[in-house]
Design a protein around this motif. Sequence first.
Motif, PDB file in Angstrom:
ATOM      1  N   ARG A 259       3.834  19.288  19.347  1.00  0.00           N
ATOM      2  CA  ARG A 259       4.384  18.591  18.181  1.00  0.00           C
ATOM      3  C   ARG A 259       5.303  17.448  18.610  1.00  0.00           C
ATOM      4  O   ARG A 259       5.365  16.412  17.964  1.00  0.00           O
ATOM      5  CB  ARG A 259       5.159  19.586  17.302  1.00  0.00           C
ATOM      6  CG  ARG A 259       5.770  18.975  16.038  1.00  0.00           C
ATOM      7  CD  ARG A 259       4.681  18.488  15.113  1.00  0.00           C
ATOM      8  NE  ARG A 259       5.154  17.885  13.885  1.00  0.00           N
ATOM      9  CZ  ARG A 259       5.216  16.563  13.663  1.00  0.00           C
ATOM     10  NH1 ARG A 259       4.862  15.736  14.619  1.00  0.00           N
ATOM     11  NH2 ARG A 259       5.613  16.082  12.504  1.00  0.00           N
ATOM     12  N   LYS A 260       6.011  17.658  19.729  1.00  0.00           N
ATOM     13  CA  LYS A 260       6.965  16.647  20.204  1.00  0.00           C
ATOM     14  C   LYS A 260       6.284  15.337  20.583  1.00  0.00           C
ATOM     15  O   LYS A 260       6.875  14.270  20.491  1.00  0.00           O
ATOM     16  CB  LYS A 260       7.727  17.180  21.435  1.00  0.00           C
ATOM     17  CG  LYS A 260       8.763  18.211  21.074  1.00  0.00           C
ATOM     18  CD  LYS A 260       9.960  18.128  21.987  1.00  0.00           C
ATOM     19  CE  LYS A 260      10.965  17.139  21.470  1.00  0.00           C
ATOM     20  NZ  LYS A 260      12.231  17.124  22.165  1.00  0.00           N
ATOM     21  N   THR A 261       5.048  15.446  21.052  1.00  0.00           N
ATOM     22  CA  THR A 261       4.388  14.236  21.527  1.00  0.00           C
ATOM     23  C   THR A 261       3.250  13.799  20.608  1.00  0.00           C
ATOM     24  O   THR A 261       2.546  12.840  20.903  1.00  0.00           O
ATOM     25  CB  THR A 261       3.810  14.466  22.939  1.00  0.00           C
ATOM     26  OG1 THR A 261       2.993  15.625  22.890  1.00  0.00           O
ATOM     27  CG2 THR A 261       4.893  14.656  23.960  1.00  0.00           C
ATOM     28  N   LEU A 262       3.083  14.502  19.507  1.00  0.00           N
ATOM     29  CA  LEU A 262       1.978  14.191  18.612  1.00  0.00           C
ATOM     30  C   LEU A 262       2.166  12.793  18.001  1.00  0.00           C
ATOM     31  O   LEU A 262       3.215  12.485  17.459  1.00  0.00           O
ATOM     32  CB  LEU A 262       1.950  15.239  17.495  1.00  0.00           C
ATOM     33  CG  LEU A 262       0.614  15.471  16.804  1.00  0.00           C
ATOM     34  CD1 LEU A 262      -0.417  15.964  17.806  1.00  0.00           C
ATOM     35  CD2 LEU A 262       0.778  16.497  15.706  1.00  0.00           C
ATOM     36  N   THR A 263       1.130  11.975  18.126  1.00  0.00           N
ATOM     37  CA  THR A 263       1.185  10.646  17.529  1.00  0.00           C
ATOM     38  C   THR A 263       0.497  10.703  16.180  1.00  0.00           C
ATOM     39  O   THR A 263      -0.637  11.158  16.082  1.00  0.00           O
ATOM     40  CB  THR A 263       0.443   9.629  18.419  1.00  0.00           C
ATOM     41  OG1 THR A 263       0.748   9.930  19.766  1.00  0.00           O
ATOM     42  CG2 THR A 263       0.841   8.229  18.094  1.00  0.00           C
ATOM     43  N   VAL A 264       1.199  10.284  15.161  1.00  0.00           N
ATOM     44  CA  VAL A 264       0.661  10.379  13.816  1.00  0.00           C
ATOM     45  C   VAL A 264       0.305   8.977  13.326  1.00  0.00           C
ATOM     46  O   VAL A 264       1.143   8.081  13.335  1.00  0.00           O
ATOM     47  CB  VAL A 264       1.680  11.041  12.868  1.00  0.00           C
ATOM     48  CG1 VAL A 264       1.120  11.110  11.464  1.00  0.00           C
ATOM     49  CG2 VAL A 264       2.031  12.425  13.357  1.00  0.00           C
TER      50      VAL A 264
ATOM     51  N   LYS B   9      12.244   6.940  22.115  1.00  0.00           N
ATOM     52  CA  LYS B   9      10.860   7.330  21.864  1.00  0.00           C
ATOM     53  C   LYS B   9       9.975   6.667  22.893  1.00  0.00           C
ATOM     54  O   LYS B   9      10.066   5.461  23.143  1.00  0.00           O
ATOM     55  CB  LYS B   9      10.436   6.912  20.451  1.00  0.00           C
ATOM     56  CG  LYS B   9       9.016   7.306  20.093  1.00  0.00           C
ATOM     57  CD  LYS B   9       8.825   8.819  20.022  1.00  0.00           C
ATOM     58  CE  LYS B   9       7.376   9.181  19.709  1.00  0.00           C
ATOM     59  NZ  LYS B   9       7.159  10.632  19.760  1.00  0.00           N
ATOM     60  N   TYR B  11       5.872   6.698  24.297  1.00  0.00           N
ATOM     61  CA  TYR B  11       4.498   7.161  24.112  1.00  0.00           C
ATOM     62  C   TYR B  11       3.837   7.246  25.469  1.00  0.00           C
ATOM     63  O   TYR B  11       4.025   6.375  26.313  1.00  0.00           O
ATOM     64  CB  TYR B  11       3.711   6.195  23.231  1.00  0.00           C
ATOM     65  CG  TYR B  11       4.113   6.253  21.777  1.00  0.00           C
ATOM     66  CD1 TYR B  11       3.847   7.397  21.030  1.00  0.00           C
ATOM     67  CD2 TYR B  11       4.753   5.195  21.163  1.00  0.00           C
ATOM     68  CE1 TYR B  11       4.208   7.474  19.698  1.00  0.00           C
ATOM     69  CE2 TYR B  11       5.122   5.251  19.831  1.00  0.00           C
ATOM     70  CZ  TYR B  11       4.849   6.395  19.103  1.00  0.00           C
ATOM     71  OH  TYR B  11       5.208   6.474  17.796  1.00  0.00           O
ATOM     72  N   GLU B  55       7.060  11.846  13.254  1.00  0.00           N
ATOM     73  CA  GLU B  55       6.940  12.027  14.697  1.00  0.00           C
ATOM     74  C   GLU B  55       8.297  12.472  15.229  1.00  0.00           C
ATOM     75  O   GLU B  55       9.319  12.279  14.581  1.00  0.00           O
ATOM     76  CB  GLU B  55       6.498  10.723  15.371  1.00  0.00           C
ATOM     77  CG  GLU B  55       5.039  10.415  15.100  1.00  0.00           C
ATOM     78  CD  GLU B  55       4.538   9.180  15.816  1.00  0.00           C
ATOM     79  OE1 GLU B  55       5.314   8.569  16.581  1.00  0.00           O
ATOM     80  OE2 GLU B  55       3.368   8.828  15.620  1.00  0.00           O
ATOM     81  N   MET B  56       8.274  13.081  16.408  1.00  0.00           N
ATOM     82  CA  MET B  56       9.501  13.613  16.984  1.00  0.00           C
ATOM     83  C   MET B  56      10.019  12.659  18.062  1.00  0.00           C
ATOM     84  O   MET B  56       9.221  12.105  18.815  1.00  0.00           O
ATOM     85  CB  MET B  56       9.237  14.984  17.624  1.00  0.00           C
ATOM     86  CG  MET B  56       8.693  15.999  16.653  1.00  0.00           C
ATOM     87  SD  MET B  56       9.897  16.387  15.398  1.00  0.00           S
ATOM     88  CE  MET B  56       8.820  16.822  14.041  1.00  0.00           C
TER      89      MET B  56
END
Lengths: 265, 215
Positions: A259-264, B9, B11, B55-56
């Motif tokens: 969930r921490k790295t999930l890209t939405v 953040k 990616y 997003e986290m």
Amino acid sequence: MQLSTLQKLRVGWEIQVRVIHALMIRELITRFGRENIGFLWIMAEPLLFGVLVAAMWRVLHGPTEHGMSVIAFAVTGYIPVTLFRHGVSRSISIFSVNSSLLYHRQVKILDLILARFLVEMAGGMMAYVFLAAVLMVFGEFPVPADLGLLVAGWMLYAAFTLALALVIAPLSEMSEVLEKFMPVTTYIMIPVSGLFSMAAWIAPGVRQYFLWSPFVNAMEMMRKGIWGETITVYYNIWNPIWCSLVIGMIGLALCRRVRKTLTVQ
Amino acid sequence: MIICRDLCKEYAHGSARKQVLRNVNLEIRPGEKLALLGRNGAGKSTLIKLIGGVEMPTSGQIKRHMTVSWPLGFAGGFQGSLTGYDNARFIARIYRRPYAEIKAYVEEFTELGAMLKMPVKTYSSGMRARLAFALSLAIEFDCYLIDEIILVGDQNFNRKCHIELFEKRADRAMILASHSTEIIRESCNRAALIKDTVLTTYDSVDEAVALYQAL
């Protein structure tokens, strides 16, 4: 306003129940629509599968095997296996497919898994009950000797399927390779799903390994619940319980991590 | 009040990494209208997604002491295969609001009529914007997160939005990511500019807009 931990838990629980309910309805509408029989389609697929395979077995194996009706044996085996295969395949990429739902903060990724799983489980169980009832009328299905054991077996079978879904859903987001291997893996797992044979039919030396599978243990329980004293079964109720707990815990940890790295989108 | 503390953040895709935001500290007080400025890809949408909890953050903390809407933007929040009504029903359920109320408000605000019975994927971006605004206004939030989408509406929609959001709900907070300096000057009372992963806040909107235009 400060809430105690217990109150917070209760509020959280109430929200999650509401979210899962909404997700299940949404799942039913998107998958089956409102036309003709609508959401009753959830049991159509396992039902059709059960009926056709049972008919095929009846032709290939004759009316009974080891004192059990072949039709009932096939139905009791195939419908839970459908739950397992669907439960697993539907959990692949479940987060990215449903990412637009994550815009609403109260929707947690676990809700996505649970909602889909519950829909599959409801479909499988409805098909099972429906088919058993119809077959009982024709004398092809025994009246369950121990309903409690049958239900307990079903629940453990479902619990282990859910545990697998909890692991596969986050793993499928981490690696695309897994996605490619999943269909063949579920296929290979069919012999240890308890579908084709009872533990009693297997040579004692091999049987102990066969009984490592949580699915086999749960399936033996279900069949004991149906045929009762007329058959011999081997099972350890703790095997599916422990396997589900351990694998489920690993799954929860993986979900949290993903969930921490999930890209939405 | 929303408090963001040391938000970072990043990616990652395979071995490639991209830092989008670095040590963002931001407070949004009730009633405040914050403009979010920055070039394409600067991290405006990312910050809005973090504040919205979509997003986290890689590290850092967000505390929300008021209710925050989901990010209203071109993507997300809706399910394309469901109709406008079904989406409204879904949102009424998860936010625990009476569907009849939401439905009436959506019908009146969106003026979409029979289109509400069609799947959302068949909507134009302007129609989506109408539905998104209608739903979030019907739910009522203390803080609205708006990602670009305010620009896509027609005259009539913009006027309605203005009345509903800036007049009737003048006490609500808002974070508005936009490239339209005109709208920002008109509706915001504070601004933040994201440049090279770093966010800087300005109490003067004009100052921030001038810096943004010089980028």
